[in-house]
Design an enzyme around this catalytic site. Structure first.
Site, short mmCIF file in Angstrom:
data_model
loop_
_atom_site.label_atom_id
_atom_site.label_comp_id
_atom_site.label_asym_id
_atom_site.label_seq_id
_atom_site.Cartn_x
_atom_site.Cartn_y
_atom_site.Cartn_z
CG HIS A 64 56.86 59.81 25.98
ND1 HIS A 64 57.94 59.62 25.15
CD2 HIS A 64 56.20 60.89 25.49
CE1 HIS A 64 57.94 60.55 24.21
NE2 HIS A 64 56.89 61.33 24.39
CG ASP A 70 61.07 58.60 22.65
OD1 ASP A 70 59.99 58.37 23.24
OD2 ASP A 70 62.11 58.97 23.24
CG HIS A 74 60.15 62.78 22.37
ND1 HIS A 74 59.31 63.48 23.22
CD2 HIS A 74 61.10 62.19 23.16
CE1 HIS A 74 59.72 63.32 24.46
NE2 HIS A 74 60.81 62.56 24.46
#
Length: 223
Positions: A64, A70, A74
């Site tokens: 990240h 993402d 996640h």
């Protein structure tokens, strides 16, 4: 215009270099991450010497860090890792929408002026100078994501660390992404990008068990 001249003019126009905007922040030891997440570090693993013909780095970082994508994994166990998601959302026509100084959340009213003939990807510029700081930033209201989902978008991006506020525990905006099958880019740099339509290229790495991936995100003018 003669036929050869017309052909040359057409070829010259096609060969014109389209402008590119690099919308990724630099990655180094100064890159900010969520408090407690893995900080960026780098060292030489192999070094040029009489017995070694190359330099090779060892890099440690959270997926990240910087501009990143993402994966559904996640924010939902059992969902797809980033290496398994379809790449199509990360490549193609997009719209940069300015919602500067809109406060802690991008609400539907902040983007209402730019929703006509919307392409499948939307990037939100919320600040005049992008910051990766987790101390204070603009997130996206769940209602805004729900609205965009009705416009058949496939990806949303933002120039802040997260689509949810830093203190959020239930991540309602991430859950909206999951509910509507939307992909997301965070930590973009849109400081110099005028509002309008572009081609987005921001492919994640094929990390087969990771919950996110850094991307080198760029925008290219359409013509």
């Amino acid at each position: 215009m003669t036929e050869p001249a017309a052909h040359f003019a057409s070829h010259a126009a096609a060969a014109r270099t389209l402008r590119i905007w690099d919308i990724s922040p630099p990655l180094d030891e100064r890159s900010e991450v969520f408090p407690g997440d893995t900080a960026y570090s780098q060292e030489l693993h192999f070094s040029l010497s009489p017995g070694c013909p190359v330099n090779v780095n060892r890099i440690t970082l959270s997926p990240h860090t910087g501009a990143h994508a993402d994966a559904p994994l996640h924010y939902a166990s059992g969902e797809a890792a980033i290496g398994a998601v379809d790449l199509q959302p990360y490549l193609g026509p997009c719209r940069v929408i300015h919602c500067l100084d809109c406060g802690p959340l991008v609400e539907p009213a902040h983007i209402a002026h730019a929703l006509e003939n919307l392409p499948p990807r939307v990037l939100l510029r919320t600040s005049r100078t992008a910051s990766q700081s987790w101390a204070s930033f603009t997130a996206i209201a769940p209602a805004t994501l729900a609205l965009l989902a009705t416009k058949n978008i496939v990806l949303i991006g933002i120039d802040t660390p997260s689509v949810d506020p830093a203190a959020s525990q239930n991540l309602p905006s991430h859950q909206q992404l999951l509910r509507h099958g939307l992909r997301v880019l965070e930590n973009l740099v849109l400081d110099d990008v005028p509002e309008g339509d572009y081609e987005l290229i921001a492919l994640p790495l094929k990390l087969m068990r990771a919950d996110a991936s850094p991307v080198r995100a760029i925008l290219r003018e359409l013509s």
